[in-house]
Scaffold this motif. Structure first.
Motif, PDB file in Angstrom:
ATOM      1  N   TYR A 649     -45.493  34.048  64.119  1.00 24.20           N
ATOM      2  CA  TYR A 649     -46.104  35.128  64.903  1.00 24.20           C
ATOM      3  C   TYR A 649     -46.819  34.550  66.113  1.00 24.20           C
ATOM      4  O   TYR A 649     -46.655  35.025  67.252  1.00 24.20           O
ATOM      5  N   GLN A 650     -47.618  33.519  65.892  1.00 31.15           N
ATOM      6  CA  GLN A 650     -48.392  32.922  66.976  1.00 31.15           C
ATOM      7  C   GLN A 650     -47.487  32.266  68.013  1.00 31.15           C
ATOM      8  O   GLN A 650     -47.746  32.334  69.217  1.00 31.15           O
ATOM      9  N   GLU A 651     -46.386  31.645  67.549  1.00 32.60           N
ATOM     10  CA  GLU A 651     -45.449  31.026  68.479  1.00 32.60           C
ATOM     11  C   GLU A 651     -44.705  32.081  69.297  1.00 32.60           C
ATOM     12  O   GLU A 651     -44.475  31.895  70.500  1.00 32.60           O
ATOM     13  N   GLN A 652     -44.345  33.185  68.645  1.00 33.92           N
ATOM     14  CA  GLN A 652     -43.657  34.256  69.371  1.00 33.92           C
ATOM     15  C   GLN A 652     -44.564  34.875  70.424  1.00 33.92           C
ATOM     16  O   GLN A 652     -44.134  35.209  71.531  1.00 33.92           O
ATOM     17  N   LEU A 653     -45.844  35.013  70.080  1.00 29.73           N
ATOM     18  CA  LEU A 653     -46.773  35.635  71.011  1.00 29.73           C
ATOM     19  C   LEU A 653     -46.904  34.810  72.287  1.00 29.73           C
ATOM     20  O   LEU A 653     -46.959  35.349  73.399  1.00 29.73           O
ATOM     21  N   LYS A 654     -46.935  33.484  72.145  1.00 22.06           N
ATOM     22  CA  LYS A 654     -47.103  32.610  73.305  1.00 22.06           C
ATOM     23  C   LYS A 654     -45.886  32.673  74.235  1.00 22.06           C
ATOM     24  O   LYS A 654     -45.958  32.253  75.388  1.00 22.06           O
ATOM     25  N   GLN A 655     -44.751  33.183  73.745  1.00 22.51           N
ATOM     26  CA  GLN A 655     -43.577  33.370  74.589  1.00 22.51           C
ATOM     27  C   GLN A 655     -43.655  34.666  75.397  1.00 22.51           C
ATOM     28  O   GLN A 655     -42.836  34.906  76.276  1.00 22.51           O
ATOM     29  N   GLY A 656     -44.654  35.492  75.064  1.00 20.84           N
ATOM     30  CA  GLY A 656     -44.857  36.723  75.806  1.00 20.84           C
ATOM     31  C   GLY A 656     -45.637  36.481  77.083  1.00 20.84           C
ATOM     32  O   GLY A 656     -45.752  35.356  77.572  1.00 20.84           O
ATOM     33  N   ILE A 657     -46.198  37.533  77.646  1.00 14.12           N
ATOM     34  CA  ILE A 657     -46.934  37.462  78.906  1.00 14.12           C
ATOM     35  C   ILE A 657     -48.414  37.706  78.607  1.00 14.12           C
ATOM     36  O   ILE A 657     -48.786  38.776  78.109  1.00 14.12           O
ATOM     37  N   LYS A 658     -49.254  36.725  78.911  1.00 19.25           N
ATOM     38  CA  LYS A 658     -50.689  36.883  78.659  1.00 19.25           C
ATOM     39  C   LYS A 658     -51.282  37.799  79.723  1.00 19.25           C
ATOM     40  O   LYS A 658     -51.111  37.581  80.928  1.00 19.25           O
ATOM     41  N   ILE A 659     -51.995  38.829  79.275  1.00 21.53           N
ATOM     42  CA  ILE A 659     -52.550  39.806  80.223  1.00 21.53           C
ATOM     43  C   ILE A 659     -54.074  39.885  80.152  1.00 21.53           C
ATOM     44  O   ILE A 659     -54.696  40.598  80.934  1.00 21.53           O
ATOM     45  N   GLY A 660     -54.678  39.140  79.199  1.00 21.09           N
ATOM     46  CA  GLY A 660     -56.122  39.169  79.046  1.00 21.09           C
ATOM     47  C   GLY A 660     -56.545  38.214  77.955  1.00 21.09           C
ATOM     48  O   GLY A 660     -55.705  37.528  77.345  1.00 21.09           O
ATOM     49  N   PRO A 669     -40.218  42.797  70.337  1.00 26.34           N
ATOM     50  CA  PRO A 669     -41.255  42.765  69.303  1.00 26.34           C
ATOM     51  C   PRO A 669     -41.410  41.380  68.675  1.00 26.34           C
ATOM     52  O   PRO A 669     -40.521  40.539  68.743  1.00 26.34           O
ATOM     53  N   VAL A 670     -42.554  41.152  68.053  1.00 23.84           N
ATOM     54  CA  VAL A 670     -42.655  40.065  67.086  1.00 23.84           C
ATOM     55  C   VAL A 670     -41.870  40.515  65.864  1.00 23.84           C
ATOM     56  O   VAL A 670     -42.083  41.610  65.340  1.00 23.84           O
ATOM     57  N   TRP A 671     -40.909  39.678  65.446  1.00 29.57           N
ATOM     58  CA  TRP A 671     -40.061  40.066  64.320  1.00 29.57           C
ATOM     59  C   TRP A 671     -39.494  38.839  63.647  1.00 29.57           C
ATOM     60  O   TRP A 671     -39.589  37.726  64.161  1.00 29.57           O
ATOM     61  N   PHE A 672     -38.888  39.042  62.499  1.00 30.86           N
ATOM     62  CA  PHE A 672     -38.417  37.925  61.689  1.00 30.86           C
ATOM     63  C   PHE A 672     -37.013  38.240  61.175  1.00 30.86           C
ATOM     64  O   PHE A 672     -36.051  38.153  61.911  1.00 30.86           O
ATOM     65  N   SER A 673     -36.882  38.667  59.928  1.00 34.80           N
ATOM     66  CA  SER A 673     -35.564  38.917  59.367  1.00 34.80           C
ATOM     67  C   SER A 673     -34.907  40.143  59.994  1.00 34.80           C
ATOM     68  O   SER A 673     -33.713  40.165  60.240  1.00 34.80           O
ATOM     69  N   PHE A 674     -35.685  41.181  60.230  1.00 37.43           N
ATOM     70  CA  PHE A 674     -35.152  42.447  60.756  1.00 37.43           C
ATOM     71  C   PHE A 674     -35.327  42.471  62.276  1.00 37.43           C
ATOM     72  O   PHE A 674     -36.441  42.586  62.775  1.00 37.43           O
ATOM     73  N   ARG A 675     -34.215  42.384  62.995  1.00 38.76           N
ATOM     74  CA  ARG A 675     -34.263  42.323  64.453  1.00 38.76           C
ATOM     75  C   ARG A 675     -33.313  43.342  65.070  1.00 38.76           C
ATOM     76  O   ARG A 675     -32.291  43.677  64.497  1.00 38.76           O
ATOM     77  N   GLY A 676     -33.643  43.753  66.280  1.00 35.97           N
ATOM     78  CA  GLY A 676     -32.846  44.743  67.001  1.00 35.97           C
ATOM     79  C   GLY A 676     -33.735  45.873  67.474  1.00 35.97           C
ATOM     80  O   GLY A 676     -34.470  46.457  66.681  1.00 35.97           O
TER      81      GLY A 676
END
Length: 793
Positions: A649-660, A669-676
Motif C-alpha cells: 500500500y505504501q509503495e503504491q501510494l508513493k507512485q501517485g501524485i503528492k498533493i499535500g 486505485p491501491v489494489w492487490f489481487s482484484f484489479r481493473g
C-alpha cells in the motif's frame, strides 16, 4: 462491413446471441501487422512435456495432446470438500525450460486443433513462468496467464504477445484446460493438440504499459463525440512532423487545426482539438497520410444506440437457468439450499462474470440498469420492450431469492457446468444472509424500477407491496445490528463503509417517500442524509498548491479514511442520494445547504478529472498515507491479501501524485489481487452525470461522456474494451461461455505497485474478466446522459 441492424433483427431482437465480428479485433490486426525478424522453434523440446493434473497427455515428435473427460465423480486433489468455486480439475502439460533468457523474443506463436465433444467453449490456458528479478506468476497468480478461446475446432494459429512480460529467466511453459462439465451433461471429451510452438521477435509488437500513445497512431474516441462537449484526440508528438491536422467527412475538409503540444505528469503529447465542430455526422481525422477510421459526432441516443443492444446481448448471454442458443442449455438447476425444511432454488438472473458464480446484488443492480435504460428509449419500441423483458428476468430472480423477514439467498461460488440433478456430488449450496445493507440496497433498486414503470404495469402493485415489506425488514435488521457487514467476504457488498450505508439508506428512503408520500420515510431520509453529510469533508484540506479541497466523502464520520473503491464500486450512490433527497424534499429548510454540499462534491469530481490529462480517465481519488493502519477498514476493502499488502500500500501510494502533507492522488486505485477500474470509472461517471444534470454543470456531464470514451478507444493503447464495439478490441477472459458481442471486462490494471495503465494481451482474471456489473453500469451511465440531453422528455 456487417449490417448491425440486420444482425439484431436476425437474432430475434436478442433472443439468441449476436454474431461475433472479429474483423476489427486486436488479434486480427496483430497477425496482419506482424513483421518477424527472428524466430526459434520449441518443437524440438516436445519430448520433454510432463503431464499435470487429471486426464493424460499424448506426445509425438511434433505435437502434444491434452485428453480428459469433461467431468469426474470426485473433486481434484486439494479442492475444498464442498466443491466451492472449483471445477472438476485440470489436465495440463508442462514444458520445463532450463532458465533461459527470452528477452529478445516478443511473442509466442502456436497452432491449436481440437476434437472436443460436448464442450462448452473449447479453450486452453497458457502460463509462462519466470524466475528472474520479477517473478511470474505473481503472488496472486494473476500475471503471466492467458486464456485462448478457440475460434472453432479446426487447426488455427494463435499469437500471444509477451513483450511486456518479465522473461529474463524463463523456467517453464504450462498449457492446460479445465474439466468444466459438458453441454446438458452429455458425455463429453476434452481433446486439444498443440503444435508448431515458436518464439518470435515481432518488430511491430505493441506497448502494453504507460501513457505513451502507440507509434504512428491517433488515439480517439471510437464511440464518437457529443456536439456540446469537448472533442480531442491524442498523438505522440515525436512521431509526426506536421503542425496541423484535418477533420474530414467523405474526403472534404471540415476543420483544420494546429496540433497543440502539452506536457503533464504523464508525459508530452500532441492534442488534436476540434471541439468547435458541432454538426452531427460521420468524420475521420487525418495528419499527413495517417487517417483514423470513421467516427460520429451526435447525440448520446445516436452514438450509443448500438452499444445498448450489444450490452443487452452480453447480459442475455450470461443468463443462468435459461438455455442460450449456441452456448449452453438450461443450467444450474441443482443450486439449492435448505431453508426452514424446504429447498430453495438459486438458478436464474445472470452469471456474475467469466466464471459461473452468482450474486444476488449484482443481478439486482443490472436489473435496475436495464429498466433505467428502457425508460430513456421509449421512442424505439423494439429496444424498449426488449430491455423491459430482460429486466423482468432479473426481477424474477430477485423475487425467487426473497425468503422470510429479510432473509435472502445471496450468492453461490461456482465455476462449472453442473449436472442439474439435485443430490449429486457436483451440487453447489448457495449462501443465505439477512443483511440490512443488502435489503436497503435491493429495496432502493426495486423502488427506482417502480418509479419508472407506467401506472398500468402488470406487476406494479405487487412490487410496491414487496418494497414496503422489505424496507421494514431492512429497518428492523438495522435497528438490531447497526452498520454491521456480511461475515463472508465473497458477498459483493463486503467493502461497504458507514458513509455508503447512509447514502444507500437515505436514497432508498427518498424513493419510498416519492412512491408512497408517507412521512415516516421522509423523516428517516432526512435523519440519515444529515448523518451522511457528517462523513463529507466540508471544511477543506489545505494542499501544497494552495488549493482547499473539500466535497469528498470519508468512510465514516471520523474522517480517518477516505472513501475509495478498487473493484466493487458504488460511488454513484452518493450522487443519487443528493438527487433523490432533493427531489423528495425540494422545499426543505435544508435544501439550499444540501445543494451547496452537492456542488462541493461536484468540485471534487472536477478536481479528479485533471490527473490523467490528456486522457479522459478519472483519477481514483485522494488517499492518506496512514490509511493502511486502520486494519478493519483496510481488510474490508482488499480481499485475498496478506500482511505484504500493508507494505505494498505504501509503495503504491508513493507512485501517485503528492498533493499535500501525507496526501496523495492515485490515478489508479491501491489494489492487490482484484484489479481493473471500469466499474469504478463508470460509477464515478454516473456521479458526474447525475450532478451535472442536477446542478446544471456541463463540465461534469462532459466528464461522464469521457469515461465511456476511455473504454472505447481513447486510452493509451487505442483499444476498445467492448468486444464488437469500435476498433481493436481483444479477446477477454470469458472462459465459461466464450467470446460474446458486447462483453466488457473488469478494466485496465497496473503492473505491480505502479500507477500507470497496464493492458497486456494476457487476459487473466480479474482485469480482463468479463463482468455483467460493468455492462449494467454502462447502461446506467448512458441512460443518465440521454436524460441530460436538451429537449429530452
Amino acid at each position: 462491413m456487417r449490417d448491425f441492424k440486420q444482425d439484431v433483427k436476425a437474432s430475434g431482437y436478442i433472443h439468441r446471441p449476436l454474431p461475433l465480428d472479429s474483423s476489427r479485433s486486436f488479434e486480427k490486426q496483430q497477425l496482419e501487422k506482424e513483421a518477424i525478424a527472428k524466430y526459434r522453434s520449441l518443437t524440438d523440446n516436445f519430448q520433454n512435456w510432463q503431464q499435470r493434473g487429471r486426464g493424460e497427455i499424448k506426445q509425438t515428435e511434433e505435437t502434444v495432446t491434452l485428453l480428459s473427460a469433461t467431468r469426474y465423480d470426485t473433486w481434484a486433489k486439494g479442492a475444498p470438500e464442498d466443491g466451492d468455486y472449483v471445477n472438476f480439475g485440470e489436465v495440463g502439460a508442462y514444458l520445463p525450460i532450463p532458465r533461459e533468457d527470452w528477452s529478445e523474443f516478443t511473442q509466442i506463436k502456436l497452432d491449436i486443433a481440437a476434437e472436443c465433444v460436448n464442450v462448452i467453449n473449447p479453450n486452453i490456458t497458457i502460463t509462462l513462468e519466470n524466475d528472474g528479478e520479477i517473478k511470474i506468476p505473481d503472488i496472486y497468480n494473476r500475471e503471466g496467464t492467458h486464456v485462448i478461446n478457440l475460434e472453432g475446432q479446426a487447426k488455427r494459429t494463435y499469437v500471444l504477445d509477451i513483450s511486456n512480460l518479465p522473461r529474463d529467466v524463463v523456467t517453464g511453459i504450462r498449457i492446460f484446460t479445465g474439466a468444466n462439465g459438458s453441454y446438458m451433461n452429455l458425455q463429453g471429451q476434452l481433446s486439444y493438440t498443440i503444435s508448431s510452438l515458436f518464439l518470435e521477435q515481432n518488430q511491430n509488437s505493441t506497448s502494453a504499459k504507460g501513457w505513451k500513445v502507440p507509434s504512428q497512431e491517433i488515439v480517439f474516441s471510437h464511440i464518437g463525440y457529443h456536439p456540446d462537449y469537448s472533442k480531442t484526440a491524442i498523438i505522440n508528438s515525436e512521431d509526426f512532423t506536421a503542425a496541423t491536422f484535418e477533420l474530414k467527412s467523405e474526403d472534404t475538409v471540415i476543420f483544420q487545426g494546429e496540433i497543440q503540444e502539452t506536457t503533464t505528469e504523464n508525459g508530452t503529447f500532441g492534442v488534436l482539438d476540434f471541439s468547435t465542430v458541432k454538426e452531427p455526422g460521420t468524420y475521420y481525422l487525418q495528419i499527413a497520410d495517417m487517417k483514423t477510421p470513421n467516427f460520429q459526432i451526435g447525440a448520446v441516443s445516436t452514438l450509443k444506440a448500438d452499444s445498448i443492444w450489444k450490452s443487452l446481448n452480453f447480459i442475455f448471454c450470461e443468463r443462468c437457468g435459461c438455455p442460450v442458443h449456441g452456448i449452453h442449455g438450461t443450467c444450474h438447476e441443482d443450486l439449492t439450499v435448505e431453508y426452514k425444511g424446504s429447498l430453495v432454488s438459486f438458478n436464474g438472473g445472470w452469471h456474475d462474470a467469466g466464471d459461473l458464480s452468482q450474486q444476488l446484488v449484482q443481478t439486482a443492480e443490472v436489473t435496475s440498469s436495464l429498466f433505467e435504460a428502457a425508460e430513456t428509449v421509449k421512442a424505439q419500441p423494439d429496444l424498449y420492450l426488449r430491455l423491459i423483458e430482460e429486466g423482468e428476468w432479473g426481477i424474477d430472480f430477485i423475487l425467487k431469492t426473497r425468503l422470510d423477514e429479510g432473509d435472502r439467498v445471496t450468492s453461490a461460488g461456482i465455476t462449472r457446468w453442473t449436472d442439474n440433478r439435485i443430490g449429486t456430488m457436483d451440487d453447489a449450496v448457495p449462501r443465505i444472509h439477512n443483511s440490512p445493507y443488502d435489503n436497503f440496497l435491493i429495496t432502493g433498486l426495486l423502488a427506482k424500477i417502480i418509479k419508472s414503470l407506467p401506472r398500468d404495469y402488470a406487476m406494479r402493485a405487487q412490487l410496491l407491496q414487496v418494497v414496503k415489506e422489505d424496507y421494514q425488514y431492512a429497518f428492523a435488521g438495522f435497528k438490531k445490528t447497526g452498520f454491521k457487514h456480511e461475515p463472508i467476504f465473497w458477498e459483493h457488498t463486503y467493502n461497504t463503509s458507514k458513509s455508503l450505508f447512509l447514502a444507500t439508506m437515505s436514497w432508498t428512503a427518498a424513493l419510498m417517500y416519492q412512491l408512497t408520500a408517507e412521512e415516516t420515510y421522509q423523516e428517516q431520509m432526512t435523519e440519515w442524509f444529515d448523518e451522511l453529510l457528517t462523513c463529507q469533508e466540508q471544511t477543506g484540506l489545505d494542499l501544497s498548491d494552495g488549493t482547499i479541497l473539500k466535497g469528498m466523502f470519508y468512510r465514516d464520520e471520523t474522517h480517518k479514511v477516505f472513501q475509495h473503491f478498487n473493484h466493487q464500486a458504488r460511488e454513484h450512490l452518493y450522487a443519487l442520494a443528493f438527487e433523490e433527497v432533493l427531489t423528495a424534499s425540494p422545499k426543505h429548510a435544508k435544501a439550499e445547504k444540501w445543494l451547496e454540499h452537492a456542488n462541493e462534491y461536484g468540485d471534487y469530481l472536477d478536481y479528479l478529472g485533471q490527473f490523467t490529462d490528456p486522457y479522459p480517465m478519472y483519477a481514483s481519488g485522494i488517499y492518506r498515507e496512514d490509511e493502511w493502519q486502520d486494519k478493519e477498514s483496510f481488510y474490508r476493502q482488499h480481499l485475498l491479501v496478506d500482511d505484504e499488502a500493508e507494505v505494498s500500500y505504501q509503495e503504491q501510494l508513493k507512485q501517485g501524485i503528492k498533493i499535500g502533507d501525507d496526501l496523495y492522488i492515485k490515478r489508479f486505485p491501491v489494489w492487490f489481487s482484484f484489479r481493473g477500474n471500469n466499474g469504478i470509472l463508470l460509477s464515478m461517471g454516473k456521479s458526474a452525470a447525475v450532478l451535472g444534470r442536477l446542478l446544471n454543470r456541463p463540465t461534469l456531464l462532459d466528464k461522464g461522456h469521457q469515461q465511456l470514451q476511455w473504454m472505447v478507444g481513447k486510452n493509451p493503447f487505442g483499444q476498445s474494451m467492448i468486444y464488437g464495439e469500435g476498433y481493436n478490441y481483444p479477446q477477454q477472459y470469458s472462459v465459461s461461455s466464450g467470446e460474446l458481442t458486447g462483453e466488457m471486462p473488469v478494466g485496465m490494471q497496473t503492473f505491480g505497485n505502479e500507477d500507470q495503465p497496464y493492458w497486456p494481451q494476457f487476459n487473466n482474471a480479474t482485469y480482463k474478466e468479463v463482468w455483467v456489473g460493468v455492462a449494467g453500469k454502462w447502461l446506467s451511465l448512458v441512460a443518465e446522459l440521454i436524460k441530460s440531453e436538451k429537449g429530452y422528455q
